[in-house]
Scaffold this motif. Structure first.
Motif, PDB file in Angstrom:
ATOM      1  N   THR A 165       0.836  -1.201   0.000  1.00 18.04           N
ATOM      2  CA  THR A 165       0.000   0.000   0.000  1.00 18.04           C
ATOM      3  C   THR A 165       0.865   1.243   0.000  1.00 18.04           C
ATOM      4  O   THR A 165       1.773   1.380   0.816  1.00 18.04           O
ATOM      5  CB  THR A 165      -0.916   0.027   1.237  1.00 18.04           C
ATOM      6  OG1 THR A 165      -1.734  -1.145   1.237  1.00 18.04           O
ATOM      7  CG2 THR A 165      -1.802   1.261   1.226  1.00 18.04           C
ATOM      8  N   CYS A 166       0.592   2.165  -0.923  1.00 18.96           N
ATOM      9  CA  CYS A 166       1.328   3.425  -0.986  1.00 18.96           C
ATOM     10  C   CYS A 166       0.918   4.312   0.179  1.00 18.96           C
ATOM     11  O   CYS A 166      -0.256   4.675   0.305  1.00 18.96           O
ATOM     12  CB  CYS A 166       1.063   4.138  -2.301  1.00 18.96           C
ATOM     13  SG  CYS A 166       1.710   3.279  -3.735  1.00 18.96           S
ATOM     14  N   MET A 167       1.860   4.671   1.014  1.00 16.20           N
ATOM     15  CA  MET A 167       1.564   5.478   2.196  1.00 16.20           C
ATOM     16  C   MET A 167       2.038   6.915   2.054  1.00 16.20           C
ATOM     17  O   MET A 167       1.604   7.787   2.790  1.00 16.20           O
ATOM     18  CB  MET A 167       2.233   4.854   3.426  1.00 16.20           C
ATOM     19  CG  MET A 167       1.811   3.422   3.701  1.00 16.20           C
ATOM     20  SD  MET A 167       0.050   3.255   4.041  1.00 16.20           S
ATOM     21  CE  MET A 167      -0.080   4.121   5.591  1.00 16.20           C
ATOM     22  N   GLY A 168       2.952   7.192   1.145  1.00 18.78           N
ATOM     23  CA  GLY A 168       3.451   8.548   1.001  1.00 18.78           C
ATOM     24  C   GLY A 168       4.782   8.582   0.276  1.00 18.78           C
ATOM     25  O   GLY A 168       5.137   7.656  -0.452  1.00 18.78           O
ATOM     26  N   ALA A 169       5.528   9.655   0.498  1.00 16.54           N
ATOM     27  CA  ALA A 169       6.828   9.815  -0.145  1.00 16.54           C
ATOM     28  C   ALA A 169       7.686  10.748   0.701  1.00 16.54           C
ATOM     29  O   ALA A 169       7.175  11.636   1.370  1.00 16.54           O
ATOM     30  CB  ALA A 169       6.666  10.370  -1.554  1.00 16.54           C
ATOM     31  N   ILE A 170       8.986  10.513   0.651  1.00 23.69           N
ATOM     32  CA  ILE A 170       9.935  11.417   1.302  1.00 23.69           C
ATOM     33  C   ILE A 170      10.692  12.138   0.205  1.00 23.69           C
ATOM     34  O   ILE A 170      11.041  11.547  -0.820  1.00 23.69           O
ATOM     35  CB  ILE A 170      10.887  10.658   2.248  1.00 23.69           C
ATOM     36  CG1 ILE A 170      11.799  11.650   2.985  1.00 23.69           C
ATOM     37  CG2 ILE A 170      11.703   9.614   1.506  1.00 23.69           C
ATOM     38  CD1 ILE A 170      12.610  10.996   4.117  1.00 23.69           C
ATOM     39  N   LYS A 171      10.897  13.441   0.411  1.00 29.16           N
ATOM     40  CA  LYS A 171      11.572  14.208  -0.626  1.00 29.16           C
ATOM     41  C   LYS A 171      12.520  15.235  -0.033  1.00 29.16           C
ATOM     42  O   LYS A 171      12.344  15.669   1.108  1.00 29.16           O
ATOM     43  CB  LYS A 171      10.563  14.878  -1.564  1.00 29.16           C
ATOM     44  CG  LYS A 171       9.957  16.213  -1.133  1.00 29.16           C
ATOM     45  CD  LYS A 171       9.059  16.124   0.075  1.00 29.16           C
ATOM     46  CE  LYS A 171       7.868  15.238  -0.138  1.00 29.16           C
ATOM     47  NZ  LYS A 171       6.718  15.938  -0.693  1.00 29.16           N
ATOM     48  N   VAL A 172      13.545  15.578  -0.801  1.00 32.57           N
ATOM     49  CA  VAL A 172      14.470  16.647  -0.425  1.00 32.57           C
ATOM     50  C   VAL A 172      14.535  17.635  -1.573  1.00 32.57           C
ATOM     51  O   VAL A 172      14.441  17.270  -2.749  1.00 32.57           O
ATOM     52  CB  VAL A 172      15.883  16.109  -0.114  1.00 32.57           C
ATOM     53  CG1 VAL A 172      15.905  15.371   1.207  1.00 32.57           C
ATOM     54  CG2 VAL A 172      16.398  15.199  -1.232  1.00 32.57           C
ATOM     55  N   TYR A 173      14.665  18.914  -1.226  1.00 34.63           N
ATOM     56  CA  TYR A 173      14.814  19.978  -2.211  1.00 34.63           C
ATOM     57  C   TYR A 173      16.207  20.563  -2.083  1.00 34.63           C
ATOM     58  O   TYR A 173      16.649  20.896  -0.974  1.00 34.63           O
ATOM     59  CB  TYR A 173      13.760  21.066  -1.991  1.00 34.63           C
ATOM     60  CG  TYR A 173      12.347  20.610  -2.279  1.00 34.63           C
ATOM     61  CD1 TYR A 173      11.911  20.463  -3.592  1.00 34.63           C
ATOM     62  CD2 TYR A 173      11.462  20.333  -1.245  1.00 34.63           C
ATOM     63  CE1 TYR A 173      10.607  20.052  -3.866  1.00 34.63           C
ATOM     64  CE2 TYR A 173      10.152  19.923  -1.503  1.00 34.63           C
ATOM     65  CZ  TYR A 173       9.731  19.784  -2.817  1.00 34.63           C
ATOM     66  OH  TYR A 173       8.448  19.373  -3.084  1.00 34.63           O
ATOM     67  N   GLY A 174      16.901  20.714  -3.230  1.00 38.32           N
ATOM     68  CA  GLY A 174      18.264  21.218  -3.231  1.00 38.32           C
ATOM     69  C   GLY A 174      18.357  22.646  -3.712  1.00 38.32           C
ATOM     70  O   GLY A 174      17.555  23.079  -4.546  1.00 38.32           O
ATOM     71  N   ARG A 175      19.366  23.354  -3.221  1.00 41.61           N
ATOM     72  CA  ARG A 175      19.509  24.766  -3.589  1.00 41.61           C
ATOM     73  C   ARG A 175      20.309  24.963  -4.876  1.00 41.61           C
ATOM     74  O   ARG A 175      20.339  26.064  -5.417  1.00 41.61           O
ATOM     75  CB  ARG A 175      20.181  25.532  -2.448  1.00 41.61           C
ATOM     76  CG  ARG A 175      21.571  25.075  -2.095  1.00 41.61           C
ATOM     77  CD  ARG A 175      22.179  25.914  -0.967  1.00 41.61           C
ATOM     78  NE  ARG A 175      21.446  25.721   0.275  1.00 41.61           N
ATOM     79  CZ  ARG A 175      21.780  24.796   1.178  1.00 41.61           C
ATOM     80  NH1 ARG A 175      22.816  23.998   0.965  1.00 41.61           N
ATOM     81  NH2 ARG A 175      21.083  24.676   2.287  1.00 41.61           N
ATOM     82  N   HIS A 176      20.958  23.894  -5.376  1.00 36.45           N
ATOM     83  CA  HIS A 176      21.763  24.015  -6.597  1.00 36.45           C
ATOM     84  C   HIS A 176      21.348  22.955  -7.617  1.00 36.45           C
ATOM     85  O   HIS A 176      20.974  21.848  -7.237  1.00 36.45           O
ATOM     86  CB  HIS A 176      23.254  23.839  -6.285  1.00 36.45           C
ATOM     87  CG  HIS A 176      23.773  24.759  -5.233  1.00 36.45           C
ATOM     88  ND1 HIS A 176      23.739  26.125  -5.376  1.00 36.45           N
ATOM     89  CD2 HIS A 176      24.341  24.517  -4.019  1.00 36.45           C
ATOM     90  CE1 HIS A 176      24.259  26.692  -4.302  1.00 36.45           C
ATOM     91  NE2 HIS A 176      24.625  25.735  -3.461  1.00 36.45           N
ATOM     92  N   PRO A 177      21.429  23.277  -8.922  1.00 34.33           N
ATOM     93  CA  PRO A 177      21.199  22.234  -9.939  1.00 34.33           C
ATOM     94  C   PRO A 177      22.176  21.086  -9.738  1.00 34.33           C
ATOM     95  O   PRO A 177      23.325  21.290  -9.352  1.00 34.33           O
ATOM     96  CB  PRO A 177      21.459  22.965 -11.259  1.00 34.33           C
ATOM     97  CG  PRO A 177      21.219  24.416 -10.953  1.00 34.33           C
ATOM     98  CD  PRO A 177      21.688  24.597  -9.528  1.00 34.33           C
ATOM     99  N   GLY A 178      21.725  19.882 -10.005  1.00 31.71           N
ATOM    100  CA  GLY A 178      22.602  18.722  -9.870  1.00 31.71           C
ATOM    101  C   GLY A 178      22.914  18.354  -8.437  1.00 31.71           C
ATOM    102  O   GLY A 178      23.932  17.718  -8.173  1.00 31.71           O
ATOM    103  N   SER A 179      22.063  18.753  -7.502  1.00 34.00           N
ATOM    104  CA  SER A 179      22.328  18.461  -6.090  1.00 34.00           C
ATOM    105  C   SER A 179      22.275  16.982  -5.779  1.00 34.00           C
ATOM    106  O   SER A 179      22.910  16.517  -4.834  1.00 34.00           O
ATOM    107  CB  SER A 179      21.322  19.193  -5.196  1.00 34.00           C
ATOM    108  OG  SER A 179      21.512  20.593  -5.228  1.00 34.00           O
TER     109      SER A 179
END
Length: 274
Positions: A165-179
């Motif tokens: 069962t799909c419960m969600g997702a974890i994500k990170v956002y980077g400040r530079h391209p190619g992070s």
């Protein structure tokens, strides 16, 4: 444009509710942020997972557990501006939780509002989604343009799937391209696995507590009804069966539950002074 997506997970240790499933390879242009020499993952994250193991054995809430996961993911992956988890409920509603910075909530909210973006794609297809450069991203043009004013230039999202069962997702956002490259994907996948274990264990604990509370309430209701029957028997000179029948009729006429009627009868009896 695709929308909706979730994270995969697997376990270190035994989850109470089923073992999370690892996702498929990332979809995106190749990124360039891998370290020159990847350290062995077991050595690299041993302290992180020891921390999580301690949390698994405690009675902390899901929110606290996920906050630990996102904060460790944030600090472990270089160039990360923010991290968060998206949870999906039984109605398909998406909610961002455990954000390490309001930036993550802003970037997520734009996806929910526009119905497109890397997290929604990861949830819909249950696979890792990597964004190398937001400014050049063409898969989600509205989201890419809307998020440009924010210090978000790259992202990495890993779905969490528990017992199928799909419960969600974890994500990170980077400040530079190619992070984020392949190395970051492997690291975040491990965090996603741990998040799945935590959610599974915490949900099992909460389910057990809820069942205990419901049982306790049922026992209290039974005792209250029994006491009310005794009051009616003494007051009206009827047997137990007749007293119970009168409680039922009162419940039906008033539209109130039987235990509520019984409680009102018990509370109406004058108590002896101390």
């Amino acid at each position: 444009m695709t929308s909706d997506g979730l994270e995969h997970e697997s376990v270190i240790g035994q989850p109470v509710v089923g073992q999370p499933v690892v996702g498929q390879p990332a979809v995106d242009q190749p990124a360039v942020d891998q370290p020159a020499v990847d350290q062995p993952m077991e050595e690299e994250l041993v302290d992180v997972f020891l921390c999580m193991s301690g949390l698994l054995l405690s009675e902390q809430t899901v929110g606290s557990a996920l906050e630990l996961v996102t904060s460790l993911a944030h600090s472990t992956l270089p160039s990360t501006s923010a991290a968060a988890v998206t949870l999906v409920d039984e109605r398909g509603r998406r909610t961002s939780v455990a954000a390490t910075d309001p930036l993550a909530e802003q970037a997520d909210s734009l996806q929910y509002e526009l119905q497109e973006g890397p997290c929604l794609t990861a949830l819909a297809h249950e696979r890792v989604v990597r964004v190398h450069d937001v400014a050049r991203e063409q898969r989600w043009p509205r989201w890419s343009q809307a998020v440009l004013p924010l210090p978000v230039r790259a992202s990495l999202t890993v779905p969490v799937v528990i017992a199928g069962t799909c419960m969600g997702a974890i994500k990170v956002y980077g400040r530079h391209p190619g992070s984020y490259g392949a190395h970051a994907e492997r690291v975040l996948t491990l965090f996603a696995q741990q998040a799945g274990v935590l959610i599974a264990n915490m949900q099992s604990l909460e389910d057990a507590r809820r069942m205990s509370q419901e049982l306790q309430q049922a026992l209290i209701s039974r005792d209250t009804i029994s006491t009310a029957k005794g009051i009616v028997m003494a007051r009206e000179g009827v047997d137990e069966e007749s007293a119970f029948a009168r409680l039922v009729r009162t419940s039906q006429r008033s539209g109130k539950k039987l235990h509520v009627v019984a409680a009102s009868i018990v509370q109406a009896v004058p108590r002896r002074g101390r």
